[in-house]
Design a protein around this motif. Sequence first.
Motif, PDB file in Angstrom:
ATOM      1  N   SER A  91     -45.493 -51.979 -34.800  1.00 54.81           N
ATOM      2  CA  SER A  91     -45.381 -50.840 -33.805  1.00 54.81           C
ATOM      3  C   SER A  91     -44.607 -49.630 -34.454  1.00 54.81           C
ATOM      4  O   SER A  91     -43.935 -48.690 -33.947  1.00 54.81           O
ATOM      5  N   TYR A  92     -44.547 -49.740 -35.902  1.00 56.28           N
ATOM      6  CA  TYR A  92     -44.012 -48.477 -36.715  1.00 56.28           C
ATOM      7  C   TYR A  92     -44.815 -48.377 -37.859  1.00 56.28           C
ATOM      8  O   TYR A  92     -45.600 -49.068 -38.335  1.00 56.28           O
ATOM      9  N   ILE A  93     -44.634 -46.958 -38.247  1.00 55.47           N
ATOM     10  CA  ILE A  93     -45.596 -46.720 -39.690  1.00 55.47           C
ATOM     11  C   ILE A  93     -44.444 -46.071 -40.398  1.00 55.47           C
ATOM     12  O   ILE A  93     -43.484 -45.530 -40.338  1.00 55.47           O
ATOM     13  N   TYR A  94     -44.500 -46.619 -41.657  1.00 57.44           N
ATOM     14  CA  TYR A  94     -43.833 -46.201 -42.996  1.00 57.44           C
ATOM     15  C   TYR A  94     -44.402 -44.978 -43.374  1.00 57.44           C
ATOM     16  O   TYR A  94     -45.601 -44.982 -43.884  1.00 57.44           O
ATOM     17  N   THR A  95     -43.723 -44.023 -43.378  1.00 53.67           N
ATOM     18  CA  THR A  95     -44.033 -42.743 -43.984  1.00 53.67           C
ATOM     19  C   THR A  95     -43.200 -42.333 -45.199  1.00 53.67           C
ATOM     20  O   THR A  95     -42.437 -43.098 -45.480  1.00 53.67           O
ATOM     21  N   VAL A  96     -43.577 -40.906 -45.884  1.00 50.73           N
ATOM     22  CA  VAL A  96     -42.792 -40.726 -47.081  1.00 50.73           C
ATOM     23  C   VAL A  96     -41.166 -40.252 -46.379  1.00 50.73           C
ATOM     24  O   VAL A  96     -40.286 -40.387 -46.925  1.00 50.73           O
ATOM     25  N   GLY A  97     -41.342 -39.738 -45.220  1.00 52.00           N
ATOM     26  CA  GLY A  97     -40.130 -39.412 -44.614  1.00 52.00           C
ATOM     27  C   GLY A  97     -39.640 -40.583 -43.671  1.00 52.00           C
ATOM     28  O   GLY A  97     -39.547 -41.522 -44.035  1.00 52.00           O
ATOM     29  N   PRO A  98     -39.202 -40.020 -42.365  1.00 53.43           N
ATOM     30  CA  PRO A  98     -38.648 -41.027 -41.635  1.00 53.43           C
ATOM     31  C   PRO A  98     -39.710 -42.025 -41.164  1.00 53.43           C
ATOM     32  O   PRO A  98     -40.879 -41.774 -41.026  1.00 53.43           O
ATOM     33  N   VAL A  99     -39.313 -43.183 -40.315  1.00 53.58           N
ATOM     34  CA  VAL A  99     -40.143 -44.378 -40.134  1.00 53.58           C
ATOM     35  C   VAL A  99     -40.685 -43.651 -38.671  1.00 53.58           C
ATOM     36  O   VAL A  99     -39.813 -42.971 -37.793  1.00 53.58           O
ATOM     37  N   ILE A 100     -41.789 -43.737 -38.297  1.00 53.49           N
ATOM     38  CA  ILE A 100     -42.429 -43.514 -37.203  1.00 53.49           C
ATOM     39  C   ILE A 100     -42.934 -44.563 -36.251  1.00 53.49           C
ATOM     40  O   ILE A 100     -43.440 -45.323 -36.637  1.00 53.49           O
ATOM     41  N   TYR A 101     -42.247 -44.672 -34.848  1.00 56.99           N
ATOM     42  CA  TYR A 101     -42.574 -45.511 -34.096  1.00 56.99           C
ATOM     43  C   TYR A 101     -43.640 -45.304 -33.019  1.00 56.99           C
ATOM     44  O   TYR A 101     -43.702 -44.065 -32.546  1.00 56.99           O
ATOM     45  N   ALA A 102     -44.697 -46.102 -32.794  1.00 57.75           N
ATOM     46  CA  ALA A 102     -45.612 -45.953 -31.818  1.00 57.75           C
ATOM     47  C   ALA A 102     -44.966 -46.173 -30.485  1.00 57.75           C
ATOM     48  O   ALA A 102     -44.085 -47.039 -30.247  1.00 57.75           O
ATOM     49  N   LYS A 103     -45.531 -45.288 -29.458  1.00 59.27           N
ATOM     50  CA  LYS A 103     -45.045 -45.294 -28.098  1.00 59.27           C
ATOM     51  C   LYS A 103     -45.884 -46.294 -27.340  1.00 59.27           C
ATOM     52  O   LYS A 103     -46.773 -46.829 -27.808  1.00 59.27           O
ATOM     53  N   PRO A 104     -45.298 -46.911 -26.267  1.00 57.39           N
ATOM     54  CA  PRO A 104     -45.891 -48.080 -25.571  1.00 57.39           C
ATOM     55  C   PRO A 104     -47.233 -47.796 -25.132  1.00 57.39           C
ATOM     56  O   PRO A 104     -48.335 -48.884 -25.269  1.00 57.39           O
ATOM     57  N   PRO A 105     -47.684 -46.538 -24.656  1.00 56.74           N
ATOM     58  CA  PRO A 105     -49.169 -46.310 -24.425  1.00 56.74           C
ATOM     59  C   PRO A 105     -50.113 -46.669 -25.442  1.00 56.74           C
ATOM     60  O   PRO A 105     -51.094 -47.137 -25.535  1.00 56.74           O
ATOM     61  N   GLU A 106     -49.650 -45.987 -26.749  1.00 60.98           N
ATOM     62  CA  GLU A 106     -50.320 -46.224 -27.863  1.00 60.98           C
ATOM     63  C   GLU A 106     -50.514 -47.744 -28.574  1.00 60.98           C
ATOM     64  O   GLU A 106     -51.445 -48.220 -28.922  1.00 60.98           O
ATOM     65  N   ILE A 107     -49.286 -48.491 -28.146  1.00 59.61           N
ATOM     66  CA  ILE A 107     -49.289 -49.692 -28.613  1.00 59.61           C
ATOM     67  C   ILE A 107     -50.178 -50.445 -27.723  1.00 59.61           C
ATOM     68  O   ILE A 107     -51.082 -51.294 -28.107  1.00 59.61           O
ATOM     69  N   GLU A 108     -50.360 -50.432 -26.266  1.00 62.70           N
ATOM     70  CA  GLU A 108     -51.342 -50.603 -25.633  1.00 62.70           C
ATOM     71  C   GLU A 108     -52.601 -50.489 -25.747  1.00 62.70           C
ATOM     72  O   GLU A 108     -53.597 -51.391 -25.810  1.00 62.70           O
ATOM     73  N   LEU A 109     -53.216 -49.211 -26.205  1.00 62.97           N
ATOM     74  CA  LEU A 109     -54.411 -48.800 -26.563  1.00 62.97           C
ATOM     75  C   LEU A 109     -54.709 -49.725 -27.857  1.00 62.97           C
ATOM     76  O   LEU A 109     -55.810 -50.006 -27.933  1.00 62.97           O
ATOM     77  N   MET A 110     -53.788 -49.763 -28.823  1.00 67.36           N
ATOM     78  CA  MET A 110     -54.344 -50.481 -30.029  1.00 67.36           C
ATOM     79  C   MET A 110     -54.690 -52.008 -29.762  1.00 67.36           C
ATOM     80  O   MET A 110     -55.590 -52.693 -30.288  1.00 67.36           O
ATOM     81  N   ARG A 111     -53.600 -52.615 -28.624  1.00 66.12           N
ATOM     82  CA  ARG A 111     -53.798 -54.006 -28.473  1.00 66.12           C
ATOM     83  C   ARG A 111     -55.047 -54.135 -27.713  1.00 66.12           C
ATOM     84  O   ARG A 111     -55.812 -55.132 -27.957  1.00 66.12           O
ATOM     85  N   GLN A 135     -58.554 -56.447 -28.447  1.00 64.10           N
ATOM     86  CA  GLN A 135     -58.903 -57.321 -27.719  1.00 64.10           C
ATOM     87  C   GLN A 135     -60.443 -57.128 -27.441  1.00 64.10           C
ATOM     88  O   GLN A 135     -61.259 -58.089 -27.492  1.00 64.10           O
ATOM     89  N   GLU A 136     -60.922 -56.054 -27.444  1.00 59.36           N
ATOM     90  CA  GLU A 136     -62.228 -55.761 -27.072  1.00 59.36           C
ATOM     91  C   GLU A 136     -63.088 -55.971 -28.370  1.00 59.36           C
ATOM     92  O   GLU A 136     -64.288 -56.608 -28.282  1.00 59.36           O
ATOM     93  N   GLY A 137     -62.428 -55.698 -29.583  1.00 55.96           N
ATOM     94  CA  GLY A 137     -63.032 -56.317 -31.015  1.00 55.96           C
ATOM     95  C   GLY A 137     -63.420 -57.726 -30.946  1.00 55.96           C
ATOM     96  O   GLY A 137     -64.491 -58.110 -31.024  1.00 55.96           O
ATOM     97  N   ALA A 138     -62.344 -58.642 -30.373  1.00 58.96           N
ATOM     98  CA  ALA A 138     -62.713 -60.223 -30.489  1.00 58.96           C
ATOM     99  C   ALA A 138     -63.551 -60.531 -29.279  1.00 58.96           C
ATOM    100  O   ALA A 138     -64.320 -61.166 -29.510  1.00 58.96           O
TER     101      ALA A 138
END
Length: 185
Positions: free
Chosen positions: A71-91, A95-98
């Motif tokens: 739920s987070y991405i390391y960048t050159v700067g600060p760590v970026i956290y994904a928001k709950p709607p984005e997390i749900e979209l990725m999950r 699931q659709e891929g499976a």
Amino acid sequence: MEVTAAAIASGEAVAMMADMKKKKKLKRVMVALDESDVSLYALKWALDVFLPSMAEEAKLTIVHVQPPFESYIYTVGPVIYAKPPEIELMRKAQQEGAEKLFAQALPLCSANKVNADTLVLEGDAKDMICEATEKMEVDLLVMGSRGLGMIKRTLLGSISDYCVHHAKCPVLIVRTPKEMTTTHK
């Protein structure tokens, strides 16, 4: 007993598997699938060549391992956290891929009159497949091989190679025809 690509290439695989079946009835077979045509070919091969002669009470499990979602991405700067709607979209996309993968695999099983269970795991594919074979007491693991060259296999790693050495059951690596592997090298 390991069934290697060399044994398959020389045509010894079917004889080796028949010998295994005489010694011990195969009751649980697992086929590992990813999104590649290579893994689907391994399932087709197993259904066409090997599984028809299995005992009727045998169970086939098709397993798909998804990478863990961070739920987070390391960048050159600060760590970026994904928001709950984005997390749900990725999950949901995972699931659709499976579901799409199983929608391709299950009709092949039905056409061959093989009942198959599906299993979706999350984590490192090589570790999760080996753990699942042990927990489910699988008698045989069937996998495809992408046909990576030695350098790519060393740099990228090979899930099938890892499973051959670490799974607690025999592993059958199905080599694909050259026309399927030339695009992956």
